[in-house]
Design an enzyme around this catalytic site. Structure first.
Site, PDB file in Angstrom:
ATOM      1  N   ARG A  25      -1.012  13.855 -57.411  1.00  0.00           N
ATOM      2  CA  ARG A  25      -0.594  15.269 -57.423  1.00  0.00           C
ATOM      3  C   ARG A  25      -1.545  16.144 -58.228  1.00  0.00           C
ATOM      4  O   ARG A  25      -1.121  17.125 -58.835  1.00  0.00           O
ATOM      5  CB  ARG A  25       0.824  15.421 -57.992  1.00  0.00           C
ATOM      6  CG  ARG A  25       1.918  14.873 -57.114  1.00  0.00           C
ATOM      7  CD  ARG A  25       2.341  15.872 -56.054  1.00  0.00           C
ATOM      8  NE  ARG A  25       3.136  15.209 -55.032  1.00  0.00           N
ATOM      9  CZ  ARG A  25       4.467  15.184 -55.013  1.00  0.00           C
ATOM     10  NH1 ARG A  25       5.140  15.814 -55.934  1.00  0.00           N
ATOM     11  NH2 ARG A  25       5.095  14.560 -54.060  1.00  0.00           N
ATOM     12  N   ARG A  29       1.370  22.184 -58.923  1.00  0.00           N
ATOM     13  CA  ARG A  29       1.894  23.395 -59.573  1.00  0.00           C
ATOM     14  C   ARG A  29       1.509  23.572 -61.035  1.00  0.00           C
ATOM     15  O   ARG A  29       1.691  24.646 -61.586  1.00  0.00           O
ATOM     16  CB  ARG A  29       3.422  23.431 -59.432  1.00  0.00           C
ATOM     17  CG  ARG A  29       3.865  23.876 -58.045  1.00  0.00           C
ATOM     18  CD  ARG A  29       5.367  23.740 -57.877  1.00  0.00           C
ATOM     19  NE  ARG A  29       5.727  22.329 -57.888  1.00  0.00           N
ATOM     20  CZ  ARG A  29       6.980  21.885 -57.811  1.00  0.00           C
ATOM     21  NH1 ARG A  29       7.983  22.729 -57.754  1.00  0.00           N
ATOM     22  NH2 ARG A  29       7.227  20.596 -57.807  1.00  0.00           N
ATOM     23  N   ARG A  38      -1.017  28.816 -53.046  1.00  0.00           N
ATOM     24  CA  ARG A  38       0.240  28.537 -52.369  1.00  0.00           C
ATOM     25  C   ARG A  38       0.979  29.833 -52.036  1.00  0.00           C
ATOM     26  O   ARG A  38       1.529  29.984 -50.943  1.00  0.00           O
ATOM     27  CB  ARG A  38       1.113  27.647 -53.247  1.00  0.00           C
ATOM     28  CG  ARG A  38       2.310  27.109 -52.499  1.00  0.00           C
ATOM     29  CD  ARG A  38       3.217  26.349 -53.429  1.00  0.00           C
ATOM     30  NE  ARG A  38       4.461  27.069 -53.562  1.00  0.00           N
ATOM     31  CZ  ARG A  38       5.628  26.490 -53.760  1.00  0.00           C
ATOM     32  NH1 ARG A  38       5.700  25.188 -53.879  1.00  0.00           N
ATOM     33  NH2 ARG A  38       6.717  27.202 -53.850  1.00  0.00           N
ATOM     34  N   ASP A  75       1.460  16.205 -47.042  1.00  0.00           N
ATOM     35  CA  ASP A  75       2.670  15.583 -47.573  1.00  0.00           C
ATOM     36  C   ASP A  75       3.089  14.435 -46.663  1.00  0.00           C
ATOM     37  O   ASP A  75       2.835  14.469 -45.455  1.00  0.00           O
ATOM     38  CB  ASP A  75       3.807  16.597 -47.691  1.00  0.00           C
ATOM     39  CG  ASP A  75       4.920  16.064 -48.589  1.00  0.00           C
ATOM     40  OD1 ASP A  75       4.775  16.147 -49.812  1.00  0.00           O
ATOM     41  OD2 ASP A  75       5.908  15.522 -48.053  1.00  0.00           O
ATOM     42  N   TYR A 152      13.764   9.256 -46.233  1.00  0.00           N
ATOM     43  CA  TYR A 152      13.917  10.719 -46.096  1.00  0.00           C
ATOM     44  C   TYR A 152      14.453  11.084 -44.714  1.00  0.00           C
ATOM     45  O   TYR A 152      15.253  12.011 -44.568  1.00  0.00           O
ATOM     46  CB  TYR A 152      12.578  11.413 -46.338  1.00  0.00           C
ATOM     47  CG  TYR A 152      12.128  11.363 -47.788  1.00  0.00           C
ATOM     48  CD1 TYR A 152      12.632  12.269 -48.723  1.00  0.00           C
ATOM     49  CD2 TYR A 152      11.229  10.406 -48.230  1.00  0.00           C
ATOM     50  CE1 TYR A 152      12.238  12.222 -50.051  1.00  0.00           C
ATOM     51  CE2 TYR A 152      10.826  10.347 -49.551  1.00  0.00           C
ATOM     52  CZ  TYR A 152      11.340  11.262 -50.470  1.00  0.00           C
ATOM     53  OH  TYR A 152      10.949  11.204 -51.778  1.00  0.00           O
TER      54      TYR A 152
HETATM   55  O1  1CP Z   1      -2.456  15.995 -55.005  1.00  0.00           O
HETATM   56  C1  1CP Z   1      -1.931  15.084 -54.317  1.00  0.00           C
HETATM   57  O2  1CP Z   1      -1.483  14.046 -54.804  1.00  0.00           O
HETATM   58  C2  1CP Z   1      -1.984  15.236 -52.809  1.00  0.00           C
HETATM   59  C3  1CP Z   1      -0.874  15.821 -52.139  1.00  0.00           C
HETATM   60  C4  1CP Z   1       0.475  15.158 -52.049  1.00  0.00           C
HETATM   61  C5  1CP Z   1       0.818  13.816 -51.879  1.00  0.00           C
HETATM   62  C6  1CP Z   1      -0.077  12.595 -51.892  1.00  0.00           C
HETATM   63  C7  1CP Z   1       1.671  15.889 -52.011  1.00  0.00           C
HETATM   64  C8  1CP Z   1       1.761  17.341 -52.174  1.00  0.00           C
HETATM   65  N1  1CP Z   1       2.698  15.040 -51.722  1.00  0.00           N
HETATM   66  C9  1CP Z   1       2.225  13.767 -51.658  1.00  0.00           C
HETATM   67  C10 1CP Z   1       2.974  12.532 -51.347  1.00  0.00           C
HETATM   68  C11 1CP Z   1       4.448  12.545 -51.402  1.00  0.00           C
HETATM   69  N2  1CP Z   1       5.324  13.499 -50.952  1.00  0.00           N
HETATM   70  C12 1CP Z   1       5.213  11.450 -51.840  1.00  0.00           C
HETATM   71  C13 1CP Z   1       4.621  10.144 -52.296  1.00  0.00           C
HETATM   72  C14 1CP Z   1       4.144  10.222 -53.697  1.00  0.00           C
HETATM   73  C15 1CP Z   1       5.217  10.306 -54.745  1.00  0.00           C
HETATM   74  O3  1CP Z   1       5.937   9.314 -54.924  1.00  0.00           O
HETATM   75  O4  1CP Z   1       5.291  11.358 -55.396  1.00  0.00           O
HETATM   76  C16 1CP Z   1       6.579  11.775 -51.694  1.00  0.00           C
HETATM   77  C17 1CP Z   1       7.768  10.915 -52.050  1.00  0.00           C
HETATM   78  C18 1CP Z   1       6.642  13.072 -51.134  1.00  0.00           C
HETATM   79  C19 1CP Z   1       7.862  13.821 -50.749  1.00  0.00           C
HETATM   80  C20 1CP Z   1       7.944  15.109 -51.461  1.00  0.00           C
HETATM   81  N3  1CP Z   1       7.149  16.184 -51.165  1.00  0.00           N
HETATM   82  C21 1CP Z   1       8.697  15.422 -52.614  1.00  0.00           C
HETATM   83  C22 1CP Z   1       9.676  14.483 -53.325  1.00  0.00           C
HETATM   84  C23 1CP Z   1      11.058  14.824 -52.885  1.00  0.00           C
HETATM   85  C24 1CP Z   1      12.170  13.962 -53.418  1.00  0.00           C
HETATM   86  O5  1CP Z   1      13.173  14.573 -53.802  1.00  0.00           O
HETATM   87  O6  1CP Z   1      12.109  12.724 -53.419  1.00  0.00           O
HETATM   88  C25 1CP Z   1       8.371  16.738 -52.964  1.00  0.00           C
HETATM   89  C26 1CP Z   1       8.951  17.549 -54.088  1.00  0.00           C
HETATM   90  C27 1CP Z   1       7.376  17.198 -52.055  1.00  0.00           C
HETATM   91  C28 1CP Z   1       6.663  18.499 -52.061  1.00  0.00           C
HETATM   92  C29 1CP Z   1       5.251  18.448 -52.516  1.00  0.00           C
HETATM   93  N4  1CP Z   1       4.273  17.645 -51.943  1.00  0.00           N
HETATM   94  C30 1CP Z   1       3.068  17.906 -52.541  1.00  0.00           C
HETATM   95  C31 1CP Z   1       3.285  18.912 -53.549  1.00  0.00           C
HETATM   96  C32 1CP Z   1       2.220  19.518 -54.409  1.00  0.00           C
HETATM   97  C33 1CP Z   1       4.651  19.229 -53.515  1.00  0.00           C
HETATM   98  C34 1CP Z   1       5.351  20.259 -54.359  1.00  0.00           C
HETATM   99  C35 1CP Z   1       5.521  21.452 -53.478  1.00  0.00           C
HETATM  100  C36 1CP Z   1       5.265  22.722 -54.126  1.00  0.00           C
HETATM  101  O7  1CP Z   1       4.104  23.208 -54.218  1.00  0.00           O
HETATM  102  O8  1CP Z   1       6.283  23.312 -54.525  1.00  0.00           O
END
Ligand code: 1CP
Length: 343
Positions: A25, A29, A38, A75, A152
């Site tokens: 990540r 943010r 964003r 994502d 999911y």
């Molecule tokens: O910078 C990076 O790492 C690259 C981008 C990236 C990656 C690899 C994002 C952007 N998401 C992911 C993978 C991802 N997405 C995973 C696997 C990694 C982990 O365990 O964290 C998972 C489970 C998700 C699903 C997801 N997407 C969640 C979790 C939800 C939950 O309740 O379980 C969330 C909050 C997101 C949104 C998201 N994805 C990425 C970002 C930067 C965000 C936040 C969104 C924002 O800007 O508000």
């Protein structure tokens, strides 16, 4: 030819004097420039599907910190969307999807080979990045592993214990297996296309591997990974893979041995001394600084970073966090960590 990219060299099993480093990540943010881009995109999903802007946020942490790897900004939930699920994000809460609860819901999904139309902007992001990254920076593509993506798709949201997915697994195994198969095929398609477009390494995020009951670990974590790797390597022999079976505990060793992944990403709970002894012979290890230390900084961050450097000294190793950096992390603490790693 000697490898000039330290991350690729580490994945080939060559220990680096200074380990390559990136953060899960890292485009996120906690960075003001991410929040600005964003906002310009309109929403998180619009950002994922806008290649110029997605490439821009991927590059931001590279410019700011000079990380050794850039991870594609996208994502894991884009694959369900490409399969035909509805997907939206609720501000302050997280993702929401239409749910899979029956054979009828499965029947509404698209065939795996038809995911590319939705995902085409992601491939375009990779092509832009390939031309824009510094020569020493490795480009990482990724996807969610089938079990994690299925959790999911079944629940329609993140849950703490993946109970809806486990319920379907026990109660309607034929529906559950069909879903795992569909995601497995779609993920293979997706990762092959990512490498076609310029990804040099791919990472498979099984973020909820730790919620699989022990007897199911092999069937729903290892076997789908093996099928994806087989198809990926048929299309792209030798492309290195980093596996992240988060929460797998003792099954980390089984996962490394049976999948043969080049890189094994350790979650925060894994003891580095145990990993150095038991897992290092099996793969290049990556991880696993507690993300909370990026919020705290100071002596705890310095000690945590040194503990990892000492545990993995002389071994093929990629410095990273044990999970994603959180929005409340201080960008200055990333610099502090890099100073300890790079001197
Ligand atoms: O910078 C990076 O790492 C690259 C981008 C990236 C990656 C690899 C994002 C952007 N998401 C992911 C993978 C991802 N997405 C995973 C696997 C990694 C982990 O365990 O964290 C998972 C489970 C998700 C699903 C997801 N997407 C969640 C979790 C939800 C939950 O309740 O379980 C969330 C909050 C997101 C949104 C998201 N994805 C990425 C970002 C930067 C965000 C936040 C969104 C924002 O800007 O508000």
């Amino acid at each position: 030819m000697t490898e000039t990219k330290t991350l690729l060299a580490a994945l080939k099993g060559e220990a680096q004097a200074v380990p390559p480093v990136w953060m899960m990540r890292q485009a996120g943010r906690y960075l003001p420039e991410y929040r600005e881009t964003r906002a310009r995109a309109g929403s998180f999903l619009e950002l994922c599907y806008a290649p110029e802007l997605a490439a821009e946020v991927t590059l931001q942490p590279i410019r700011r910190y000079g990380f050794d790897a850039a991870i594609l900004f996208a994502d894991i939930l884009l694959v369900p969307q490409a399969l035909g699920a509805d997907l939206w994000f609720v501000t302050g809460e997280g993702p929401r999807l239409s749910t899979i609860e029956s054979a009828a819901d499965m029947a509404r999904l698209r065939p795996a080979a038809e995911v590319h139309e939705t995902l085409a902007p992601v491939y375009e992001t990779l092509r832009i990045l390939k031309g824009a990254l510094p020569a020493e920076t490795t480009l990482i593509g990724f996807a969610g592993a089938p079990w994690t993506v299925a959790t999911y798709m079944i629940a329609g949201r993140g849950t703490p214990d993946q109970a809806p997915a486990r319920r379907l697994m026990y109660g309607q195994p034929e529906v559950f297996d069909a879903l795992i198969d569909r995601i497995t095929e779609a993920t293979a398609e997706y990762l092959i296309a990512q490498v076609d477009a310029g990804a040099e390494v791919v990472k498979l995020f099984d973020s909820w591997a730790g919620a699989l009951p022990g007897p199911m670990f092999r069937r729903y974590c290892i076997e789908p990974a093996l099928r994806i790797l087989a198809r990926l390597h048929e299309a792209h022999p030798g492309v290195p893979v980093i596996g992240f079976p988060r929460g797998a505990g003792g099954n980390y060793a089984t996962y490394a041995r049976e999948t043969g992944v080049e890189g094994l990403a350790l979650d925060t709970s894994v003891d580095p001394a145990w990993a150095a002894r038991e897992l290092s012979p099996l793969a290049c290890l990556q991880g696993n600084l507690d993300p909370l230390l990026m919020v705290l900084g100071g002596d705890p961050l310095e000690r945590g970073t040194r503990t990892l450097l000492e545990a993995f000294a002389g071994k093929p190793y990629i410095f990273n966090l044990g999970h994603g950096i959180t929005p409340d992390a201080d960008p200055a603490h990333v610099e502090q960590m890099l100073k300890v790693i790079r001197g």
